[in-house]
Design a protein around this motif. Structure first.
Motif, short mmCIF file in Angstrom:
data_model
loop_
_atom_site.label_atom_id
_atom_site.label_comp_id
_atom_site.label_asym_id
_atom_site.label_seq_id
_atom_site.Cartn_x
_atom_site.Cartn_y
_atom_site.Cartn_z
N ASP A 1 -12.85 1.51 -0.47
CA ASP A 1 -12.43 0.85 0.78
C ASP A 1 -11.01 0.30 0.67
OD1 ASP A 1 -13.33 -0.97 -1.06
OD2 ASP A 1 -14.30 -2.30 0.38
N GLU A 2 -10.61 -0.15 -0.53
CA GLU A 2 -9.24 -0.65 -0.70
C GLU A 2 -8.21 0.49 -0.66
OE1 GLU A 2 -8.42 -3.78 -3.51
OE2 GLU A 2 -10.45 -4.58 -3.35
N ARG B 1 -8.50 3.18 1.18
CA ARG B 1 -8.34 3.51 2.60
C ARG B 1 -7.55 2.41 3.32
NH1 ARG B 1 -12.38 7.64 4.37
NH2 ARG B 1 -13.20 8.45 2.42
N ASP B 2 -7.79 1.17 2.92
CA ASP B 2 -7.11 0.05 3.56
C ASP B 2 -5.61 0.06 3.24
OD1 ASP B 2 -7.51 -2.18 5.24
OD2 ASP B 2 -7.04 -3.47 3.53
N ALA C 1 -3.75 -3.18 -3.64
CA ALA C 1 -5.02 -2.49 -3.38
C ALA C 1 -5.52 -1.97 -4.71
CB ALA C 1 -4.82 -1.34 -2.39
N ALA D 1 -4.08 2.14 5.83
CA ALA D 1 -4.11 1.42 7.11
C ALA D 1 -3.02 0.35 7.14
CB ALA D 1 -5.48 0.80 7.33
N GLN D 2 -2.89 -0.39 6.05
CA GLN D 2 -1.88 -1.47 6.00
C GLN D 2 -0.46 -0.92 5.99
OE1 GLN D 2 -2.06 -4.95 3.52
NE2 GLN D 2 -4.17 -4.45 2.95
#
Ligand code: NAD
Length: 257
Positions: free
Chosen positions: A69-70, A72-73, A63, A76-77
């Motif tokens: 956005d990365e 936050r991702d 990321a 999430a991941q």
């Protein structure tokens, strides 16, 4: 102390301090998520090595911390995030009037805004699991300044301020937020500054280390990545449950001067 069963996400952890923290937390039983923007075989191999040495689950997730956005991702991941270590960081040294605008933007994004995005994504996960630790790797430059490091000093002061806000917003919950402020640690980020400084001042390596890099570090010793990992482990321990919204300096006396 044991972090058995907990998951620690460490941003910027394929090298230096982040990798050292990941290794130390894995030794205490935490599953670890390594991160960088590179996604090389070596990055995945580091995670495999930690898993093999400690028996925890260790994963590498790509990321780019310059992109909200990365950031936050990444959380999430990761799926779980009990301990969030915001560590990714870059540096550029120039007088403010010549400071490249793209370097300013990158340093503010990677060293400061990434912690806003990851924390925003991680707090709901911590609340759902009923426990959490946010640890921001700031710097002695989050408390003091040096010339030619405008973006870095601004970003690190910003991180210290944001740490206090997160602590207040989580004060009545079993979640703490603190910043660690290291002095100089001999990592690739610092190693790359040595040859240029040797040239600039016509000094040998030892003199650059003692009289330039460690000029403001009274101990005249680098802090180590293991010591920073140990400080993170302490902040995750029960002994540190009431330590929140503050900074811990690991700087050989720099900020006592
Ligand atoms: P380093 O260069 O060894 O590590 C930096 C890490 O950040 C690497 O893992 C790199 O992959 C990652 N990174 C850089 N850009 C990224 C991006 N866009 N997305 C994701 N990851 C990215 O440096 P270090 O010395 O280990 O520094 C780690 C942190 O400690 C930084 O925040 C730094 O400011 C801070 N710090 C370092 C020192 C020191 O003396 N080394 C002192 C005080 C604070």
């Amino acid at each position: 102390m044991s972090l058995k069963g907990k998951t620690a996400v460490i941003t910027g952890s394929n090298s230096g301090i982040g990798l050292g923290i990941a290794r130390e937390l894995a030794k205490t039983g935490a599953h670890v998520v390594l991160n960088s923007f590179t996604d090389r075989d070596e990055d995945h191999a580091l995670a495999d090595e930690i898993a093999k040495e400690t028996g925890v689950t260790a994963r590498y997730i790509k990321a780019d911390m310059s992109k909200g956005d990365e950031c936050r991702d990444l959380i999430a991941q990761a799926g779980a995030c009990d301990v969030l270590i915001n560590n990714a960081g870059v540096q550029n040294v120039d007088p403010i009037e010549n400071f490249p605008v793209e370097k300013w933007d990158a340093i503010i994004a990677i060293n400061m805004s990434s912690a806003f995005h990851t924390t925003a994504a991680a707090l709901p996960v911590m609340r759902a699991s009923g426990w959490g630790r946010v640890i921001n790797i700031a710097s002695a430059h989050g408390l003091t300044a040096s010339p030619f490091k405008s973006a870095y000093v601004a970003a690190k002061h910003g991180v210290v301020g944001m740490t206090k806000v997160v602590a207040l917003e989580t004060a009545e919950e079993p979640i703490t937020a603190n910043a660690i402020c290291p002095g100089y640690v001999l990592t690739p980020l610092v190693e790359t500054q040595i040859p240029d400084t040797m040239k600039e001042y016509d000094m040998d390596r030892e003199t650059v280390i003692r009289d330039v890099l460690l000029a403001r570090q009274p101990s005249k010793e680098f802090a180590t990545v293991e010591q920073l990992g140990g400080t993170c482990a302490f902040l995750c321990s029960d002994a540190a449950a009431q330590i929140t919204g503050t900074t811990i300096s690991v700087d050989g006396g720099w900020t006592a001067l």
